[in-house]
Design an enzyme around this catalytic site. Structure first.
Site, mmCIF file in Angstrom:
data_model
loop_
_atom_site.group_PDB
_atom_site.id
_atom_site.type_symbol
_atom_site.label_atom_id
_atom_site.label_comp_id
_atom_site.label_asym_id
_atom_site.label_seq_id
_atom_site.Cartn_x
_atom_site.Cartn_y
_atom_site.Cartn_z
ATOM 1 N N GLU A 1 -10.106 6.804 3.659
ATOM 2 C CA GLU A 1 -10.965 5.917 4.426
ATOM 3 C C GLU A 1 -10.201 4.615 4.611
ATOM 4 O O GLU A 1 -9.335 4.276 3.817
ATOM 5 C CB GLU A 1 -12.277 5.654 3.677
ATOM 6 C CG GLU A 1 -12.192 4.593 2.599
ATOM 7 C CD GLU A 1 -11.273 4.944 1.447
ATOM 8 O OE1 GLU A 1 -11.159 6.146 1.119
ATOM 9 O OE2 GLU A 1 -10.670 4.016 0.879
ATOM 10 N N SER B 1 1.861 -9.762 -0.790
ATOM 11 C CA SER B 1 1.469 -8.349 -0.760
ATOM 12 C C SER B 1 1.791 -7.662 0.576
ATOM 13 O O SER B 1 1.981 -6.450 0.623
ATOM 14 C CB SER B 1 -0.018 -8.210 -1.067
ATOM 15 O OG SER B 1 -0.786 -9.061 -0.221
ATOM 16 N N LYS C 1 0.813 -1.223 0.000
ATOM 17 C CA LYS C 1 0.000 0.000 0.000
ATOM 18 C C LYS C 1 0.846 1.273 0.000
ATOM 19 O O LYS C 1 0.427 2.303 -0.502
ATOM 20 C CB LYS C 1 -0.962 -0.005 1.187
ATOM 21 C CG LYS C 1 -1.995 -1.105 1.076
ATOM 22 C CD LYS C 1 -3.356 -0.663 1.494
ATOM 23 C CE LYS C 1 -4.427 -1.630 1.011
ATOM 24 N NZ LYS C 1 -4.252 -3.003 1.539
#
Ligand SMILES: *Cc1c(COP(=O)(O)O)cnc(C)c1O
Length: 420
Positions: A119, A387, A97
């Site tokens: 969010e 990930s 991310k």
């Protein structure tokens, strides 16, 4: 070079849609903000200075390039092709991310914004946003459903510690979907100084394309690393699919390499029942327009978004990125599923065979890789995207894998009985 630039700017205008998917279905009031954002993005994408700055941050802040690791023990266990792991787990804040958060934060600063709004459901994207906000001296407001705040204490704690303001959302189901609406409402009221940092390859144009570009660093590195190690392309790529950013980031640089098979793994959860999984592309896939874009969603007969479940919070999402929806229909990416139980088993397997603790999301990809490895020969090569790392999943994994020990620890901790 001149020709390349021309081709790119043409693509920029056309790619509001991926086939029939994507687009920009938003209230009138948001259009100027999205126009400003896409204008700025396509400008800075071509800027060498911007790319150099981003490259510097990727290397020195995020920890890139991440290793492409030949997992010999896992390969033996799979009894098929060679298995390589792309270790996004070693990124700053523990997952891919940060690749997107860094890109968007840098862009926001170029645009003169002083505040980031985001969010978050599980908190992973909120964590990456809080980190880059701290790094760039920006304010960050993270909208989070009240229910999720209660469920995600560790991430909430770290976000606050990095200086983010957590805004509890008390509407609706008090989870991610309601947090998105609240964050959008806030953005509309503060367009002047605020950038909305969306966390996956979803939402209205230009987000799906921009997030994909920022995450494509994963696939580009894999291509170069594998060329150095094996002097060839991989045969198979496997990634888990929530909104779709780590998967499209790995796949995108290989889309034109038609012999590379691409597998996206959705959360099969507890089973096929309604509300028990997060499969957008299951038995009866449904299309809709939700949160500003057209794609596959988990909807009921009235077109209402349905509750989802997965053991991994990052895959627990009702929508699929529009580019993945398009590539699914085109037959370029195969989608399949892995259940909670299978993911948990793979989590343990990777810990025990390689000493690598994957995020529960990534464990879905590992489980699927081990299922299909036998279908390929020993000379063929598979790359599995890890990930993120599993530290964040302590609360779920320890409860499942060491229930008694975990409960004892929590009790002693609560009673102040631990002796340090
Ligand atoms: C958020 C998250 C995912 C799912 O999101 P995508 O946008 O589909 O990549 C997967 N793995 C980890 C570790 C995550 O934090």
């Amino acid at each position: 070079m001149e020709q390349k630039r021309k081709k790119r700017s043409k693509t920029a205008g056309e790619n509001r849609y991926f086939g029939d998917y994507g687009g920009r279905y938003v209230p009138e009031m948001l259009v100027p903000a999205l126009e400003e954002l896409s204008g700025a993005y396509f400008h800075y994408r071509e800027s060498q200075e911007f790319q150099n700055e981003l490259e510097h941050l990727r290397k020195n802040y995020a920890g890139r390039p991440t290793p492409l690791y030949f997992a010999e023990n896992l390969t033996r266990l799979g009894r098929g092709c060679k298995i390589y792991l792309k270790l996004e787990s070693l990124c700053q804040t523990g997952a891919h991310k940060i690749n997107n958060a860094l890109g968007q934060a840098l862009l926001a600063r170029k645009m003169g914004k002083t505040c980031l709004v985001a969010e978050t459901g599980a908190g992973q994207h909120g964590l990456a946003t809080a980190a880059v906000a701290a790094r760039f001296g920006l304010k960050s407001r993270i909208f989070m459903g009240e229910v999720d705040i209660k469920r995600q204490y560790p991430n909430v704690f770290f976000m606050k510690t990095m200086g983010a303001e957590i805004v509890p959302v008390r509407d609706g189901t008090k989870t991610l979907k309601d947090a998105v609406n609240a964050a959008l409402k806030y953005w509309i009221e503060h367009l002047e100084d605020t950038h909305y940092l969306l966390g996956s390859a979803v939402g209205p144009f230009p987000y799906p394309l921009m997030v994909r570009d920022f995450q494509s660093v994963i696939g580009r590195e894999v291509k170069a690393q594998l060329r150095a190690y094996e002097n060839r392309l991989p045969d198979v790529l496997v990634a888990c699919v929530g909104g779709g950013s780590n998967s499209i980031g790995l796949f995108y640089p290989f889309l034109e390499d038609k012999n590379v098979k691409l597998y996206g793994v959705e959360a099969g959860g507890l089973g096929p029942g309604q509300g028990e999984n997060a499969r957008r592309l299951g038995e009866n896939p449904r299309k809709g327009i939700v949160q500003g874009y057209k794609s596959y969603f988990i909807l009921d007969d009235e077109g209402q978004v349905q509750p989802t479940h997965s053991i991994s919070a990052g895959l627990d999402y009702a929508g699929l990125g529009p580019e993945l929806a398009y590539l699914h229909d085109a037959g370029r990416i195969c989608f399949d599923q892995v259940t909670d139980v299978e993911a948990l088993t793979a989590f343990k397997t990777l810990c025990q065979t390689e000493g690598i603790i994957p995020a529960l999301e990534s464990a879905h990809a590992v489980a699927y890789a081990l299922k299909i490895a036998v279908e390929f020969s020993g000379r063929q090569i598979m790359v599995v995207n890890i990930s993120g790392r599993g530290d964040k999943d302590l609360f779920v994994a320890a409860k499942e894998l060491d229930g008694e020990g975990w409960l004892r620890f929590l009790k002693e901790e609560a009673n102040g009985e631990r002796i340090n």
